[in-house]
Design a protein around this motif. Structure first.
Motif, mmCIF file in Angstrom:
data_model
loop_
_atom_site.group_PDB
_atom_site.id
_atom_site.type_symbol
_atom_site.label_atom_id
_atom_site.label_comp_id
_atom_site.label_asym_id
_atom_site.label_seq_id
_atom_site.Cartn_x
_atom_site.Cartn_y
_atom_site.Cartn_z
ATOM 1 N N ARG A 17 38.033 40.930 31.028
ATOM 2 C CA ARG A 17 37.539 40.354 32.269
ATOM 3 C C ARG A 17 38.555 40.514 33.393
ATOM 4 O O ARG A 17 39.761 40.402 33.196
ATOM 5 N N THR A 18 38.055 40.770 34.593
ATOM 6 C CA THR A 18 38.913 40.905 35.767
ATOM 7 C C THR A 18 39.294 39.525 36.296
ATOM 8 O O THR A 18 38.419 38.666 36.479
ATOM 9 N N ARG B 57 40.072 36.393 38.691
ATOM 10 C CA ARG B 57 39.481 36.016 39.972
ATOM 11 C C ARG B 57 40.454 36.304 41.103
ATOM 12 O O ARG B 57 41.668 36.208 40.955
ATOM 13 N N ARG B 58 39.897 36.654 42.257
ATOM 14 C CA ARG B 58 40.697 36.911 43.453
ATOM 15 C C ARG B 58 41.570 35.707 43.797
ATOM 16 O O ARG B 58 41.218 34.578 43.498
#
Length: 230
Positions: free
Chosen positions: A15-16, A18-19
């Protein structure tokens, strides 16, 4: 067959993060849908300052950290061990915020605590037998407490992918808004609302968002069902 814990751990690894900042310039925020900067905010949970909040399937803790900054006492639970490390690394400095590694029903069964709000955003409510999970949640909610959760509407099969398809963790309870409303009412929840939040622009699908309450001491509630097409 791979265990649920191992499958979710491998899924989380891909998973990427969060910003750091959203489009409004905020460093913390709550996102109920699968689209960035979209959907309702934390007001869905009611007053937060001084309240006890539990997130099932908290992941890296980004949603829960936002609630802690608003004065809530927050506990996050996730089945994947690596998620706790990531959550504590990013949000360990936030007061009133703790994380645990546990399966949702096991935590609810063993915890002696009560909560004013329980949330699950694309989390265990979607992936756990509701006949087992919902009574445990109701037992842990204080009178007048709120359960709120979201997941993709029935019929969307784009997630989970990869390792989750190899384990029992892939099981999903893809109920419609009306089915969730009926099930929650039968479990003893009141003031149930269930609706599909339309997606932004030309995106697809929408997001099924459900909210329910436990009855106030000595009171009774109504069941309201709302459903809009995705």
């Amino acid at each position: 067959m791979e265990t649920d814990t191992a499958a979710w751990e491998r899924y989380a690894e891909g998973r990427t993060p969060r910003r750091a900042v959203n489009s409004a310039g905020a460093t913390t925020w709550l996102n109920w849908t699968q689209y960035p900067d979209h959907g309702p905010d934390e007001s869905l949970l009611g007053p937060l300052h001084g309240r006890r909040v539990l997130e099932l399937g908290c992941g890296t803790g980004c949603n829960l950290a936002h609630l802690a900054t608003l004065g809530a006492e927050c506990i996050g639970v996730d089945i994947a061990p690596g998620q706790r490390w990531k959550a504590e690394e990013r949000w360990g400095h936030v007061p009133g915020l703790t994380f645990h590694t546990a399966e949702a029903t096991e935590f609810l069964t063993s915890s002696p605590d009560s909560f004013d709000a329980v949330l699950s955003i694309f989390g265990p409510v979607w992936f756990t037998d509701p006949q087992q999970l919902l009574p445990l949640v109701r037992k842990r909610l204080a009178p007048g407490g709120v359960l709120a959760f979201s997941h993709k509407p029935p019929g969307d099969d784009s997630e989970p992918v990869g390792p989750l398809r190899e384990a029992r963790a892939v099981s999903r309870w893809d109920y419609s808004a009306g089915e969730w409303a009926d099930l929650l009412a039968r479990t003893g929840f009141t003031n149930v609302t269930a609706e599909i939040i339309p997606p932004p622009g030309s995106e697809s699908p929408g997001t099924l968002l459900v909210r329910a309450e436990t009855a106030e001491r000595g009171g009774a509630g109504l069941v309201r069902r709302k459903a809009r097409p995705a």
